[in-house]
Design an enzyme around this catalytic site. Sequence first.
Site, PDB file in Angstrom:
ATOM      1  CG  HIS A  48      -1.731   1.261   1.358  1.00  0.00           C
ATOM      2  ND1 HIS A  48      -2.600   1.745   0.396  1.00  0.00           N
ATOM      3  CD2 HIS A  48      -1.729   2.180   2.372  1.00  0.00           C
ATOM      4  CE1 HIS A  48      -3.113   2.900   0.816  1.00  0.00           C
ATOM      5  NE2 HIS A  48      -2.590   3.181   2.005  1.00  0.00           N
ATOM      6  CG  HIS A  72       0.661   7.108   4.037  1.00  0.00           C
ATOM      7  ND1 HIS A  72       1.157   6.254   3.082  1.00  0.00           N
ATOM      8  CD2 HIS A  72      -0.617   6.708   4.258  1.00  0.00           C
ATOM      9  CE1 HIS A  72       0.226   5.377   2.733  1.00  0.00           C
ATOM     10  NE2 HIS A  72      -0.858   5.630   3.436  1.00  0.00           N
ATOM     11  CD  GLU A  76      -4.353   5.669  11.098  1.00  0.00           C
ATOM     12  OE1 GLU A  76      -5.557   5.411  11.240  1.00  0.00           O
ATOM     13  OE2 GLU A  76      -3.883   6.227  10.094  1.00  0.00           O
ATOM     14  CG  ASP A  77      -1.992   1.531  10.409  1.00  0.00           C
ATOM     15  OD1 ASP A  77      -2.879   1.849  11.217  1.00  0.00           O
ATOM     16  OD2 ASP A  77      -2.131   1.611   9.181  1.00  0.00           O
ATOM     17  CG  ASP A 139      -4.332   6.583   2.237  1.00  0.00           C
ATOM     18  OD1 ASP A 139      -3.809   5.467   2.332  1.00  0.00           O
ATOM     19  OD2 ASP A 139      -5.291   6.948   2.960  1.00  0.00           O
ATOM     20  CG  ASP A 259     -21.779  17.108 -23.294  1.00  0.00           C
ATOM     21  OD1 ASP A 259     -22.632  16.278 -22.950  1.00  0.00           O
ATOM     22  OD2 ASP A 259     -21.371  18.021 -22.567  1.00  0.00           O
TER      23      ASP A 259
END
Length: 717
Positions: A48, A72, A76-77, A139, A259
């Site tokens: 990822h 990034h 957090e993880d 992301d 269009d």
Amino acid sequence: MIRITEILDKITENNPDADLDIVRQAYVYSAKVHDGQTRLSGEPYLSHPLEVANILADMKFDVESIAAALLHDVIEDTHATKEDIDEKFGHGVAHIVEGVTKISKLTFSTKVAQQAESLRKMILAMADDIRVVLIKLADRLHNMRTLKYQRGEKQITISQETLDIYTPIAARLGIFWVKHELEEIAFFYTMPEAYKEIDDLVHRKKEEKENYISFVQDQLNKKMESAGLAAEIKGRYKQHYSIYQKMVSQKLDFDQVYDIIAFRIIVDSEPKCYEAMGQVHSLWKPIYYKFKDYIGNPKPNMYKSLHTTVIGPYGERIEIQLRTWEMDQLAESGIAAHWSYKEGSNFDEKTGQAFAWIRNLVENQEESNDPDEFLENVRIDLYPGEIYLFTPNGDIKILPKGATAVDFAYSIHTEVGAECTGAKVNGRLVPLTHQLATGNTVEIITTKGHTPSPDWLNFVKTVKARTKIRHFIKTKEKERSISLGKELCEKLFRKKNQNFKALMNSGEIETAAKAFGFKAVNDVIAHVGFGKITPQQIFNKALPGIAHEKEKEPSLLEKIIKGTSKRNAGTGIVVKGLDDILVRFSKCCNPLPGDPITGYITQGQGVAIHRKNCKSALQLSPERKIDVQWSDDSTESYPVTIRVRSIDRFGILADLISTISNKNGINIMHSRSETTEFGTFNSYFTIAVASSAQLHKIMKELKKVKQVNNVKRILGS
């Protein structure tokens, strides 16, 4: 899975002098801390951040941004901290990663509050370091590309959030290839039936359409060659979502969207754009009101191009865009095409000025505390549909489509807006409600001492005007409430042989204010005036040693209960735990059990119940808002109107009625139907349902009826 060597090759190709060490180190560190983690697809989690970094490399971003993209998710993880990132990769990378983390780590009690705070944080991040939002967009793009691994309900939730938040930001930043890809994937998951229908229609007679594109391209090439203009002609299909939006907004059938195929002419310079347009107009007749010059008047996101629509070789309409190669790159990449972050430097002056709207967006949201109001304001800012106007001095003002003279006045200065009493458009007097159009020269007439009218909220379009008017109204209402609150408190305190003013001076009332959680005395007194706190409650907090009186002074809310008392058991609404109060459902939004709701105290008519996102409710004073909720044991039915749009075939009405009444046992209170001039059959049913969940179930069943194209809930009376 993409390899780091491929990303490094792209960086070198874009910038041969780039220092690749920081990217290599970020890759190694990310691989280490994410080791053992996997995605729902079963791939290593590292895939990822690699894909996100690859998207930024494709957009030709600097090495600091790409290193931050690789990192990034680590705060957090994983066990990594901002301090770790700062020490290993420098303050710039750490600042970006922390910014992305702040946007991601959000937990709120309601979806509206979460969306509002997500947007607020993204807006502030854009003003601080726009790279944070660009990584967040990349992301989201990769997460959307792998959405098939999520469960069905999650797919719809993520897709809708993408349409609400991420695609408008991508559009405002001018990164249209990201916007279009996000929209197409989100459309596929949120409305699979509509997507498939449009996909089938687009691919029907595809060979015939390809031949048509080749023919028009050939005609345009011959015309450009005969004029000595070197040009590249491109023919393209519009995105499915774009076609769907046009069909819905303009109530068109697929065959009426002229269009679906658009053409682009790319030349070497701006003068040649105008020359090429002249050649197109000599070949096919132009539709004069369809011409737009975004070269002379670029959009706020720096988009530049000429747009014209002509009557083509078979009498059909053709949309043609004319631009230079630089404009074409900008039209696809937006801010990325003007990227000037080199080793941490800031935007150049020209780019910074072009993105001044970001600062305006931040300023416009500073006074908005209500999540619903905030979301409404941001949507206005992110979906502007600009018009270009002139002051008498020739200065250009860019406002959203539908803007009025009052919006124009506020765009000049808050004081000009407040004191606006009239306007002249192209030298002619117009009412303040007059909607302006591109090219208008607008002169504002002011009167010293004039103040905004609450009625202006019914027609202004800009966030600045709306926010400033609301702020004025709120301030005036608070002043009146403070005056009324003091009067009520003085009256009660006199009855109890106490001097309210003396207690104000001695600090007892300040103690009471703090006990209620207010910083200032005037705030708690205003709440007395608004009817949310009683003078007796103030007395009890200020003088706890004195015995409470048996009778207490009723609040405004209690007066409403007393004056309009009516058992509330049949409404299914609980107001602050009370059920002996008159409530009425607002016809502007017709709320149903399951809908998020809010209540507003009215004068003499109890509490009005609105849907939380109701535009009418957003215009009311937040000071009169009161918490309400649906009763858990409600057994009532509520009227709601739905519109079913279908093809006019034999037996369609009978099938619709059977689905509602026979299959679902729902009472139809009223119905009517009509056939439009385009052959579309519209059926309107007012039905009695117990909840929004039951309504959604019926709407889903109706969508399954043969040749039904669309089912929509109609708000308002």
